[in-house]
Scaffold this motif. Structure first.
Motif, PDB file in Angstrom:
ATOM      1  N   LEU B 102       0.866  -1.152   0.077  1.00  0.00           N
ATOM      2  CA  LEU B 102      -0.053   0.029   0.093  1.00  0.00           C
ATOM      3  C   LEU B 102       0.717   1.247  -0.131  1.00  0.00           C
ATOM      4  O   LEU B 102       2.027   1.127   0.566  1.00  0.00           O
ATOM      5  CB  LEU B 102      -0.994  -0.073   1.028  1.00  0.00           C
ATOM      6  CG  LEU B 102      -2.153  -1.001   1.494  1.00  0.00           C
ATOM      7  CD1 LEU B 102      -2.515  -1.026   2.790  1.00  0.00           C
ATOM      8  CD2 LEU B 102      -3.024  -1.079   0.278  1.00  0.00           C
ATOM      9  N   PHE B 103       0.292   2.311  -0.513  1.00  0.00           N
ATOM     10  CA  PHE B 103       1.021   3.761  -0.524  1.00  0.00           C
ATOM     11  C   PHE B 103       0.735   4.451   0.969  1.00  0.00           C
ATOM     12  O   PHE B 103      -0.675   4.898   1.028  1.00  0.00           O
ATOM     13  CB  PHE B 103       0.748   4.508  -1.546  1.00  0.00           C
ATOM     14  CG  PHE B 103       1.194   3.889  -2.999  1.00  0.00           C
ATOM     15  CD1 PHE B 103       2.455   3.963  -3.252  1.00  0.00           C
ATOM     16  CD2 PHE B 103       0.109   3.421  -3.791  1.00  0.00           C
ATOM     17  CE1 PHE B 103       2.899   3.323  -4.479  1.00  0.00           C
ATOM     18  CE2 PHE B 103       0.579   2.845  -5.016  1.00  0.00           C
ATOM     19  CZ  PHE B 103       1.778   2.893  -5.420  1.00  0.00           C
ATOM     20  N   ASN B 105       1.328   7.180   1.903  1.00  0.00           N
ATOM     21  CA  ASN B 105       1.187   8.622   1.507  1.00  0.00           C
ATOM     22  C   ASN B 105      -0.179   8.877   1.027  1.00  0.00           C
ATOM     23  O   ASN B 105      -0.261  10.181   0.830  1.00  0.00           O
ATOM     24  CB  ASN B 105       2.544   9.186   0.922  1.00  0.00           C
ATOM     25  CG  ASN B 105       2.713   8.416  -0.536  1.00  0.00           C
ATOM     26  OD1 ASN B 105       2.443   7.183  -0.500  1.00  0.00           O
ATOM     27  ND2 ASN B 105       2.803   9.491  -1.525  1.00  0.00           N
ATOM     28  N   LEU B 106      -0.811   7.910   0.441  1.00  0.00           N
ATOM     29  CA  LEU B 106      -1.961   8.160  -0.102  1.00  0.00           C
ATOM     30  C   LEU B 106      -3.217   7.758   0.591  1.00  0.00           C
ATOM     31  O   LEU B 106      -3.152   6.963   1.713  1.00  0.00           O
ATOM     32  CB  LEU B 106      -1.932   7.328  -1.499  1.00  0.00           C
ATOM     33  CG  LEU B 106      -0.990   8.080  -2.418  1.00  0.00           C
ATOM     34  CD1 LEU B 106      -1.165   7.280  -3.890  1.00  0.00           C
ATOM     35  CD2 LEU B 106      -1.363   9.702  -2.734  1.00  0.00           C
ATOM     36  N   THR B 156      -8.529   9.493   4.864  1.00  0.00           N
ATOM     37  CA  THR B 156      -7.279   9.061   5.894  1.00  0.00           C
ATOM     38  C   THR B 156      -6.154   8.428   5.112  1.00  0.00           C
ATOM     39  O   THR B 156      -6.108   7.578   4.312  1.00  0.00           O
ATOM     40  CB  THR B 156      -7.921   7.899   6.818  1.00  0.00           C
ATOM     41  OG1 THR B 156      -9.019   8.471   7.523  1.00  0.00           O
ATOM     42  CG2 THR B 156      -6.686   7.732   8.117  1.00  0.00           C
ATOM     43  N   LYS B 157      -4.860   9.053   5.348  1.00  0.00           N
ATOM     44  CA  LYS B 157      -3.645   8.306   4.923  1.00  0.00           C
ATOM     45  C   LYS B 157      -3.495   6.930   5.309  1.00  0.00           C
ATOM     46  O   LYS B 157      -3.605   6.894   6.657  1.00  0.00           O
ATOM     47  CB  LYS B 157      -2.492   9.360   5.180  1.00  0.00           C
ATOM     48  CG  LYS B 157      -2.340  10.438   4.202  1.00  0.00           C
ATOM     49  CD  LYS B 157      -1.118  11.181   4.417  1.00  0.00           C
ATOM     50  CE  LYS B 157      -1.010  12.569   3.599  1.00  0.00           C
ATOM     51  NZ  LYS B 157       0.055  13.262   3.512  1.00  0.00           N
ATOM     52  N   GLU B 159      -0.707   5.331   5.929  1.00  0.00           N
ATOM     53  CA  GLU B 159       0.259   5.388   7.079  1.00  0.00           C
ATOM     54  C   GLU B 159      -0.224   5.737   8.595  1.00  0.00           C
ATOM     55  O   GLU B 159       0.646   5.114   9.404  1.00  0.00           O
ATOM     56  CB  GLU B 159       1.302   6.199   6.707  1.00  0.00           C
ATOM     57  CG  GLU B 159       0.956   7.803   6.731  1.00  0.00           C
ATOM     58  CD  GLU B 159       1.878   8.393   6.281  1.00  0.00           C
ATOM     59  OE1 GLU B 159       2.915   8.073   5.525  1.00  0.00           O
ATOM     60  OE2 GLU B 159       1.739   9.899   6.325  1.00  0.00           O
ATOM     61  N   ASN B 160      -1.420   6.295   8.852  1.00  0.00           N
ATOM     62  CA  ASN B 160      -2.004   6.391  10.086  1.00  0.00           C
ATOM     63  C   ASN B 160      -2.864   5.202  10.497  1.00  0.00           C
ATOM     64  O   ASN B 160      -3.678   5.347  11.496  1.00  0.00           O
ATOM     65  CB  ASN B 160      -2.903   7.637  10.040  1.00  0.00           C
ATOM     66  CG  ASN B 160      -1.899   9.007   9.613  1.00  0.00           C
ATOM     67  OD1 ASN B 160      -0.730   8.852  10.024  1.00  0.00           O
ATOM     68  ND2 ASN B 160      -2.398   9.934   9.055  1.00  0.00           N
TER      69      ASN B 160
END
Ligand SMILES: Nc1ncnc2c1ncn2[C@@H]1O[C@H](COP(=O)(O)OP(=O)(O)OP(=O)(O)O)[C@@H](O)[C@H]1O
Ligand SMILES: [Mg+2]
Lengths: 337, 516
Positions: B102-103, B105-106, B156-157, B159-160
């Motif tokens: 997964l990215f 940052n997206l 929501t990104k 990474e969170n």
């Protein structure tokens, strides 16, 4: 965190509420705080003239910053754009003077853009083909381009620029005299910046290329395995940055009405700082056009107005550095929540 | 190696995908030595094998993430010597990768639905992105895996997000388009009971729609519940293939490992009198509240619960990653303050995290450094690191935990998923902890190494360590623990004695909503 898995009744999120949570909000806040503080210390700051001066100063920085934004968002970095810009301007000027001194400005711009594009593509090719970090590649090409320029094209400072270029720099879009009697004007070149903003915004937000840029900035191997053509993306962002560098170079020449081969190179960090102040992460994968423009305005306000606050010029760099660090810390804190 | 008679399907023409003689090596490691099998439309296949047997490598070859060294692939009758990622996606092969891919940052919605548009536009980046379609596609797929489709979550990104939610997002991406084959590489490793149940029903509905599924899991219970066909590989070779009905769990374990493993309790010793750790009314708003428990020397305590039960947060609090707000932690009767992992390590607490990729492993760094990083101070000779000692103790761990690698100087990313997990366990054993918290310790670990790991855990308990296992793997808890705490909505809902406890009782308690 686990609450995310449950469907919550969504409160109406207004635009403003959403904006407050974005990094751009920090940049905007810094601009407002700066204006209020300077306005209190030196009321003459709050004038139309400040607006037009800041705008004028932001023109070239803004164009460069848009190119840097794309490269940063794709996970790279470009420090050669100033060399590309001055190369494009100087070589185009010499060429015009030699073969067609009456060339219209638009034609000169097209030539400058072409040169910028080629140099940018070379950057992209080297980064992709040899898998060398783009910082190294563009440090190399910066030397290469500016060295080549001075060694083979000329090192003489050209003051009598072609008419087309001169005219483009002096034509005003709006001109007025303020109640205080000061003459203010907005250069026609503002249109160029607006065009660049619109095109960049469109690419980043409305095309698949835009998503691909952020994807590549997020992770190259993942982008590859999801079907993105990574080499195309890298060529594109560096090519685009080169194109905008060429454009910025021509703009710089028009506004300053000269072509000096020793100009610009050395001011890359200023532009990169503007983009980072606008919320783009230096590690890639983020950044917006709005943030970048706010970052440019902030940097230009700082560099041109600290003197009004009584900050001695030797201390200005210290203040700018401190503000960059402050903003980065704020971004990092936000990033966690 | 035991030779098995291979059954081959006769109706080759109707196969959606057919692999023949696929080989792949990495440097000196021969990951695949000529594997072939076919996938028929609307059929479910389980690809089973030990850690490092080549499952993910095979999957990446099919998905176009890496080319094979030799062999052919036939998709809908067309033959390829290698597939590009785009070709594979265009052919309707959707892959949920073991590392999720997964990215960070997206946003969630972009991660789920961006590739769908790339594929419909044949990879042409100049095309316009349809944001409305993106949002609709993402919402539908997210709802299908049981995630929210509200705006806040969509934006929501990634990474969170916690690891389990990321896993679901990755699955949602695999379901976002109408695929012909969905490949899932250990999708359940990070999921709890509830999400697993949902995934199983998704898989059967895919089958009903005529979509084939290639499924990888180390949890054989799950595999048998899903049913279908099985392909067993070992050391890069296919050793068996057929309908699951013809196999038992024991037989499959044997085929995978060459050892016969039976399910039994591993517990060898019993807790001692002294209390090592005591929690009293430990709370953290929004995560857990009023958690009181005690851990004795030599005790193995299990903690389980669904995603929102607060068990993950509790584990993170004990190691100081996200400290508790109120309540007391007593270590050997002494009040302890644990505000960060350094405090925890100093107090003799080791913690094997759940998400090895983002919370622990340095993928680019050598295996040796990954194991030794937390005890660098103990490896000092003068003021230099004693590399010889470091290498030899790393080698000891590699041997004890049966980490399969030719050399401890190779980067951690060269290991298969399960072997990476063993490196994490080794790191925390290296600090010689008094208390060891294992968070999903066998996530993605094969049956053979589970066996090895459980023996190590029991051995540690026998030596007087207090062990806490936070896990979704119920058989794992039943076979290893003295008692098992079930957490719900941030509280301890029930405490079971593990001996003679039925798995069904535990799983019912987990899924029932009410706090008893
Ligand atoms: N990029 C790489 N570089 C070097 N070796 C690799 C690489 N990828 C895989 N390998 C090796 O190939 C073998 C097969 O790995 P693979 O990831 O396919 O195993 P797996 O069956 O998926 O295991 P697991 O159940 O642990 O996920 C392993 O020995 C692994 O170390
Ligand atoms: Mg694997």
């Amino acid at each position: 965190m686990s609450a995310l898995t449950q469907t919550r009744v969504a409160a109406p999120v207004t635009f403003w509420k959403a904006f407050v949570r974005r990094p751009e909000f920090i940049t905007l806040s810094l601009i407002v705080i700066f204006c209020v503080v300077v306005g209190i210390i030196s009321p003459s700051f709050l004038s139309i003239k400040t607006v037009t001066d800041t705008l004028r100063a932001s023109l070239t920085t803004g164009i460069f910053a848009l190119g840097v934004l794309l490269v940063l968002a794709a996970g790279g970095i470009d420090v050669s754009f100033t060399a590309i810009a001055i190369f494009s301007l100087y070589a185009t000027t010499r060429l015009t003077l030699a073969v067609y001194p009456d060339a219209p400005y638009l034609l000169m711009v097209v030539v400058g853009l072409g040169m910028g594009l080629l140099m940018g593509l070379l950057n992209g090719y080297l980064v992709y083909r040899f898998k060398v970090p783009s910082l190294i590649v563009t440090i190399g090409t910066q030397y290469l381009f500016s060295g080549f320029l001075k060694a083979f094209i000329g090192s003489r400072h050209i003051m009598d620029i072609p008419k087309g270029l001169d005219l483009a720099g002096t034509t005003a879009l709006i001109q007025a005299t303020t109640s205080g009697g000061a003459r203010v004007s907005v250069s026609i070149q503002v249109l160029v910046l607006i065009l660049a903003i619109v095109v960049t915004w469109f690419i980043l937000n409305r095309t698949l290329m835009g998503r691909a840029v952020y994807a590549v900035g997020g992770s190259i191997p993942i982008a590859e395995r999801l079907g993105f053509n990574v080499s195309t993306v890298i060529l594109f962002v560096f090519g685009y940055a080169g194109l905008l560098a060429g454009l910025g170079g021509m703009l710089h020449g028009a506004l300053n009405r000269q072509a000096n081969p020793s100009d610009l190179v050395g001011s890359e960090l200023n532009v990169i700082a503007a983009v980072v102040l606008g919320g783009a992460r230096i590690t890639g994968g983020t950044g917006t056009v709005l943030g970048t423009m706010l970052g440019v305005i902030l940097i230009e306000l700082l560099t041109n107005n600290l003197i009004l606050m009584g900050v001695p010029s030797t201390w200005q760099k210290v203040v700018i550095g401190a503000i960059i660090l402050l903003a980065s810390a704020a971004f990092a804190r936000r990033g966690k929540t | 190696m035991t030779e098995q008679i291979l059954e081959t399907k006769t109706d080759n023409e109707n196969m959606f995908l057919k692999l023949e003689n696929i080989t792949k090596s990495f440097g000196g490691v021969q990951a695949l030595r000529g594997v072939g099998f076919g996938i028929a439309p609307g059929e479910i296949y389980h690809l089973l094998g030990e850690n490092g047997s080549g499952k993910s490598t095979l999957i990446k070859i099919v998905s176009g993430a890496q080319p094979p060294d030799s062999g052919t692939m036939m998709v809908r009758g067309k033959t390829y010597s290698k597939l590009s990622a785009l070709e594979s996606l265009e052919a309707g092969i959707e892959t949920v990768y073991q590392d999720l891919s997964l990215f960070g940052n997206l946003s969630v919605e972009q991660n789920v639905a961006m590739t769908a548009q790339l594929v419909t536009n044949k990879g042409r980046l100049s095309r316009i992105l349809d944001w409305k379609l993106l949002r609709d596609t993402a919402s539908a797929a997210l709802e299908r895996v049981g995630l929210s489709s509200n705006l806040e979550f969509l934006e929501t990104k990634v990474e969170n997000l916690p690891i389990a939610v990321r896993q679901l997002v990755a699955i949602a991406r695999g379901l976002a388009t109408k695929a012909s084959l969905v490949i899932m590489d250990e999708p359940t490793a990070a999921l709890t009971q509830k999400e697993v149940e949902n995934l199983l029903s998704i898989i059967s509905s895919l089958q009903t729609d005529g979509v084939s599924v290639l499924f990888v899991s180390h949890k054989l219970d799950e595999v048998f519940r899903i049913g279908g066909n099985v392909i067993v590989i070992r050391d890069g070779l296919k050793v068996a293939e057929g309908n699951l009905k013809e196999y038992t769990q024991e037989k499959i374990s044997f085929l995978m490992t060459g050892k016969s493993l039976e399910k039994h309790s591993y517990r060898t010793s019993s807790p001692q009198k002294e209390v090592l750790l005591e929690l009293s009314k430990l709370s953290k708003p929004g995560a857990f509240s009023d958690v009181s428990l005690s851990l004795h020397k030599g005790e193995v305590l299990g903690i389980t619960g669904l995603l929102d039960s607060g068990r993950n947060e509790l584990a993170l609090a004990l190691f100081g990653i996200e400290p508790a707000a109120t309540g007391d932690i007593l270590l050997e009767q002494q009040k302890a303050v644990i505000k960060n992992p350094r405090d925890a390590i100093a107090a003799g607490i080791g913690y094997v995290p759940e998400d090895r990729l983002t919370e622990g492993l340095f993928l680019q760094k050598p295996i040796r450094e990954n194991i030794m990083v937390s005890i660098l101070d103990r490896l000092l000779k003068g003021n230099q690191i004693d590399f010889e000692k470091s290498t030899s103790s790393a080698a000891d761990f590699v041997k004890d935990l049966e980490i399969s690698t030719p050399n401890t100087m190779l980067p951690a990313q060269s290991l298969s998923g399960g072997n990476q997990q063993r490196v994490m366990v080794a790191r925390w054993l290296a600090i010689k902890p008094k208390i060891l918290i294992l968070h999903g310790p066998t996530m993605g670990v094969d049956v053979g190494s589970k066996d090895a790991l459980y023996k190590i855990v029991q051995d540690l308990a026998q030596k007087g360590l207090g062990v806490m296992i936070v896990s979704d793997d119920l058989p794992e808890l039943l076979m290893n623990c003295d008692s098992i705490l079930v957490m719900k909505k941030g509280r301890i809902a029930k405490v079971f004695q593990a001996a003679n406890l039925e798995e069904s009782v535990l799983s019912q308690e987990l899924l029932s909503e009410a706090i008893t």
